[in-house]
Design a protein around this motif. Structure first.
Motif, PDB file in Angstrom:
ATOM      1  N   GLY A  82     -28.692 -15.200  -4.327  1.00  0.00           N
ATOM      2  CA  GLY A  82     -28.655 -13.823  -4.804  1.00  0.00           C
ATOM      3  C   GLY A  82     -29.164 -13.723  -6.227  1.00  0.00           C
ATOM      4  N   GLU A  83     -29.179 -12.513  -6.725  1.00  0.00           N
ATOM      5  CA  GLU A  83     -29.626 -12.282  -8.102  1.00  0.00           C
ATOM      6  C   GLU A  83     -28.739 -13.024  -9.089  1.00  0.00           C
ATOM      7  N   PHE A  84     -27.475 -13.213  -8.717  1.00  0.00           N
ATOM      8  CA  PHE A  84     -26.546 -13.877  -9.637  1.00  0.00           C
ATOM      9  C   PHE A  84     -26.956 -15.329  -9.895  1.00  0.00           C
ATOM     10  N   VAL A  85     -27.630 -15.985  -8.931  1.00  0.00           N
ATOM     11  CA  VAL A  85     -28.072 -17.368  -9.142  1.00  0.00           C
ATOM     12  C   VAL A  85     -29.170 -17.403 -10.199  1.00  0.00           C
ATOM     13  N   HIS A  86     -30.127 -16.454 -10.109  1.00  0.00           N
ATOM     14  CA  HIS A  86     -31.183 -16.379 -11.130  1.00  0.00           C
ATOM     15  C   HIS A  86     -30.569 -16.126 -12.503  1.00  0.00           C
ATOM     16  N   LEU A  87     -29.610 -15.223 -12.549  1.00  0.00           N
ATOM     17  CA  LEU A  87     -28.967 -14.908 -13.821  1.00  0.00           C
ATOM     18  C   LEU A  87     -28.147 -16.099 -14.330  1.00  0.00           C
ATOM     19  N   SER A 120     -22.019 -15.515 -20.565  1.00  0.00           N
ATOM     20  CA  SER A 120     -21.074 -15.201 -19.484  1.00  0.00           C
ATOM     21  C   SER A 120     -21.195 -13.752 -19.042  1.00  0.00           C
ATOM     22  N   ALA A 121     -21.318 -12.844 -20.009  1.00  0.00           N
ATOM     23  CA  ALA A 121     -21.439 -11.418 -19.693  1.00  0.00           C
ATOM     24  C   ALA A 121     -22.702 -11.136 -18.885  1.00  0.00           C
ATOM     25  N   LEU A 122     -23.753 -11.912 -19.132  1.00  0.00           N
ATOM     26  CA  LEU A 122     -25.004 -11.736 -18.383  1.00  0.00           C
ATOM     27  C   LEU A 122     -24.754 -11.889 -16.885  1.00  0.00           C
ATOM     28  N   VAL A 123     -23.978 -12.886 -16.511  1.00  0.00           N
ATOM     29  CA  VAL A 123     -23.690 -13.143 -15.096  1.00  0.00           C
ATOM     30  C   VAL A 123     -22.632 -12.180 -14.562  1.00  0.00           C
ATOM     31  N   VAL A 124     -21.644 -11.885 -15.385  1.00  0.00           N
ATOM     32  CA  VAL A 124     -20.540 -11.032 -14.943  1.00  0.00           C
ATOM     33  C   VAL A 124     -21.000  -9.596 -14.735  1.00  0.00           C
ATOM     34  N   VAL A 125     -21.714  -9.057 -15.704  1.00  0.00           N
ATOM     35  CA  VAL A 125     -22.108  -7.644 -15.652  1.00  0.00           C
ATOM     36  C   VAL A 125     -23.279  -7.423 -14.704  1.00  0.00           C
ATOM     37  N   PHE A 126     -24.333  -8.225 -14.848  1.00  0.00           N
ATOM     38  CA  PHE A 126     -25.550  -7.985 -14.065  1.00  0.00           C
ATOM     39  C   PHE A 126     -25.580  -8.749 -12.749  1.00  0.00           C
ATOM     40  N   GLY A 127     -24.837  -9.868 -12.674  1.00  0.00           N
ATOM     41  CA  GLY A 127     -24.794 -10.635 -11.432  1.00  0.00           C
ATOM     42  C   GLY A 127     -23.603 -10.300 -10.567  1.00  0.00           C
ATOM     43  N   ASP A 128     -22.676  -9.494 -11.093  1.00  0.00           N
ATOM     44  CA  ASP A 128     -21.478  -9.060 -10.371  1.00  0.00           C
ATOM     45  C   ASP A 128     -20.621 -10.235  -9.913  1.00  0.00           C
ATOM     46  N   VAL A 129     -20.602 -11.303 -10.730  1.00  0.00           N
ATOM     47  CA  VAL A 129     -19.711 -12.432 -10.464  1.00  0.00           C
ATOM     48  C   VAL A 129     -18.406 -12.106 -11.183  1.00  0.00           C
ATOM     49  N   ARG A 130     -17.443 -11.537 -10.426  1.00  0.00           N
ATOM     50  CA  ARG A 130     -16.232 -11.005 -11.069  1.00  0.00           C
ATOM     51  C   ARG A 130     -14.973 -11.427 -10.316  1.00  0.00           C
ATOM     52  N   LEU A 131     -13.879 -11.485 -11.067  1.00  0.00           N
ATOM     53  CA  LEU A 131     -12.560 -11.616 -10.445  1.00  0.00           C
ATOM     54  C   LEU A 131     -12.109 -10.200 -10.083  1.00  0.00           C
ATOM     55  N   LEU A 149     -14.230  -6.946 -15.777  1.00  0.00           N
ATOM     56  CA  LEU A 149     -15.304  -7.473 -16.628  1.00  0.00           C
ATOM     57  C   LEU A 149     -14.764  -8.335 -17.768  1.00  0.00           C
ATOM     58  N   PRO A 150     -13.888  -7.785 -18.644  1.00  0.00           N
ATOM     59  CA  PRO A 150     -13.377  -8.641 -19.728  1.00  0.00           C
ATOM     60  C   PRO A 150     -12.519  -9.801 -19.220  1.00  0.00           C
ATOM     61  N   LEU A 151     -11.776  -9.570 -18.102  1.00  0.00           N
ATOM     62  CA  LEU A 151     -10.957 -10.635 -17.540  1.00  0.00           C
ATOM     63  C   LEU A 151     -11.828 -11.822 -17.118  1.00  0.00           C
ATOM     64  N   THR A 152     -12.936 -11.535 -16.442  1.00  0.00           N
ATOM     65  CA  THR A 152     -13.810 -12.606 -15.955  1.00  0.00           C
ATOM     66  C   THR A 152     -14.523 -13.304 -17.105  1.00  0.00           C
ATOM     67  N   VAL A 153     -14.972 -12.548 -18.098  1.00  0.00           N
ATOM     68  CA  VAL A 153     -15.608 -13.165 -19.269  1.00  0.00           C
ATOM     69  C   VAL A 153     -14.620 -14.087 -19.964  1.00  0.00           C
ATOM     70  N   PHE A 154     -13.359 -13.637 -20.069  1.00  0.00           N
ATOM     71  CA  PHE A 154     -12.324 -14.473 -20.680  1.00  0.00           C
ATOM     72  C   PHE A 154     -12.150 -15.774 -19.903  1.00  0.00           C
ATOM     73  N   VAL A 155     -12.135 -15.690 -18.571  1.00  0.00           N
ATOM     74  CA  VAL A 155     -11.984 -16.886 -17.746  1.00  0.00           C
ATOM     75  C   VAL A 155     -13.170 -17.829 -17.964  1.00  0.00           C
ATOM     76  N   PHE A 156     -14.378 -17.280 -18.051  1.00  0.00           N
ATOM     77  CA  PHE A 156     -15.560 -18.098 -18.328  1.00  0.00           C
ATOM     78  C   PHE A 156     -15.389 -18.851 -19.641  1.00  0.00           C
ATOM     79  N   ILE A 157     -15.039 -18.128 -20.694  1.00  0.00           N
ATOM     80  CA  ILE A 157     -14.911 -18.750 -22.018  1.00  0.00           C
ATOM     81  C   ILE A 157     -13.807 -19.804 -22.010  1.00  0.00           C
ATOM     82  N   ALA A 158     -12.673 -19.473 -21.380  1.00  0.00           N
ATOM     83  CA  ALA A 158     -11.539 -20.401 -21.353  1.00  0.00           C
ATOM     84  C   ALA A 158     -11.896 -21.700 -20.622  1.00  0.00           C
ATOM     85  N   LEU A 159     -12.538 -21.584 -19.462  1.00  0.00           N
ATOM     86  CA  LEU A 159     -12.846 -22.777 -18.679  1.00  0.00           C
ATOM     87  C   LEU A 159     -13.995 -23.581 -19.279  1.00  0.00           C
TER      88      LEU A 159
END
Length: 400
Positions: A82-87, A120-131, A149-159
């Motif tokens: 999907g588009e999320f892989v490119h992102l 992280s926001a690039l994938v979360v917002v535009f790739g719709d990779v979200r919790l 959106l902020p929850l998923t970005v936080f998880v990205f940064i934390a991990l």
């Protein structure tokens, strides 16, 4: 005959296996060149107070991990990507340059954090990779878009940073990344998500090749921030996508697992270790972001284990925990499963505390023995002086 070879060539499992093998080969071929350049240009890590090493070591192993992962992934066309892989690949490139600059010049934590958030926001917002769903944990199902959106970005940064924090001894971050990538990749393959399976296999293969040098005595290299950022990002993306793809099965009584719980368990070592060191530092009234030797891998090393032994213990802990939770949580609601996981974390904290206290006691005894040995040595030296003076007829010195 040609049709047989064509059929094998087009088989997705064959392609995934070849991607992993090629990634390992490229990684093994590239790292010696990187080591040579690092030594020529003095791009080496100096042993520090918290370091478990005593020699200057190249830190650009992440360059090989990045290159071998992408080269092997792009061997095949992946029509299901999907588009999320490119992102995600775009975000990897951003993190790659961030990591290389940090490994060479050392950046401030704030600058690194801003770039990680952007990637992280690039994938979360535009790739719709979200919790977007918590599967009923604490009574929460669907998460509103604006909160996800902020929850998923936080998880990205934390991990991402959790993976960076466990990169303190040889083989730990690389081995954990390889195992977790392999577990996620296996699930993606079995459920028909071949692009994700191929990407996970490529990362696992590149880390397998990296470990050959990470454990070398003569050609050692670290993955550095370049490697830990990329591995942390990909593992987080795999985990969140794994949860997303399982939303449809959250009410299925025949489901084998709860996706959010299993995703946490697969990444149990970086998650538990990060939570533990933060709690210990706050308890000791220290900043949770100031480094120390409180990590479990440091405690295992201080207890007398080698780097390989300590890493294997935590690798096995990952695999055994994952298998155990597949059975334990099968007929358990998600909130209860999280409580069980919390209990396991409590046991992890207790065992770490016991082991650290034992190390401190042993060190105390060693220090006392060393002090006693030094005292005996001084007495022997004074006795030698006394005997020498008696021979020369000089007055004796008082021995204290």
């Amino acid at each position: 005959m040609n049709s047989i070879f064509t059929e094998i060539y087009n088989d997705r499992l064959f392609q995934i296996i070849v991607s992993a093998i090629v990634a390992a080969i490229v990684s093994v071929a590239a790292i010696p060149v990187i080591i040579k350049i690092s030594r020529l240009k003095n791009l080496m890590a100096e042993p520090g107070e918290r370091s478990s090493h005593i020699k200057k070591t190249p830190t650009l192993g992440g360059v090989a991990i990045f290159a071998s992962t992408l080269i092997s992934y792009f061997l095949w066309s992946n029509p299901d990507e999907g588009e999320f892989v490119h992102l995600s690949i775009s975000a990897m490139v951003i993190l790659f340059f961030l990591g290389v600059k940090d490994d060479i010049l050392v950046l401030s934590p704030k600058k690194k954090m801003y770039v990680q958030i952007a990637a992280s926001a690039l994938v979360v917002v535009f790739g719709d990779v979200r919790l977007e769903n918590l599967f009923g944990i604490f009574g929460i199902d669907e998460v509103p878009y604006i909160l996800s959106l902020p929850l998923t970005v936080f998880v990205f940064i934390a991990l991402i940073n959790a993976i960076n924090l466990i990169d303190g001894i040889d083989g730990l971050a690389g081995g954990i990344g390889m195992i977790c990538g392999g577990l996620f990749g296996l699930w993606f393959y079995l459920n028909g998500y071949f692009a994700m399976a191929c990407l996970a296999a490529s990362m696992a293969g590149s880390l397998f090749g990296f470990l050959r040098f990470n454990y070398s005595k003569t050609s050692k290299i670290f993955m550095g921030d370049t490697g830990s950022l990329i591995v942390g990002f990909l593992l987080t993306m795999f985990a969140i996508k794994f949860v997303q793809l399982n939303i449809a099965y959250r009410f299925d009584p025949n489901a084998l697992f709860s996706a959010p719980i299993l995703a946490i368990v697969v990444l149990i070592v970086p998650i538990f270790d990060t939570l533990r060191v933060f709690i210990v530092r706050l308890k000791d009234k220290k900043s949770p972001f100031v480094g120390d030797r409180n990590h479990l891998h440091h405690i295992l090393i201080d207890s007398g284990m080698t780097h390989l032994q300590a890493s294997v213990v935590l690798w096995v802990f990952t695999v055994v925990s994952t298998i155990a939770f597949l059975f334990i949580t099968k007929n358990t609601d998600n909130t209860t499963s999280l409580y069980i996981l919390g209990g396991l974390f409590g046991l992890y904290m207790w065992l770490s505390h016991i082991l650290k206290a034992r190390n401190a006691k042993r060190q105390e005894l060693l220090d006392a023995a060393e002090a006693e040995a030094q005292k005996q040595k001084e007495i022997q030296e004074q006795q030698a002086i006394l005997l020498e003076e008696k021979k020369l007829g000089k007055p004796a010195l008082e021995i204290r």
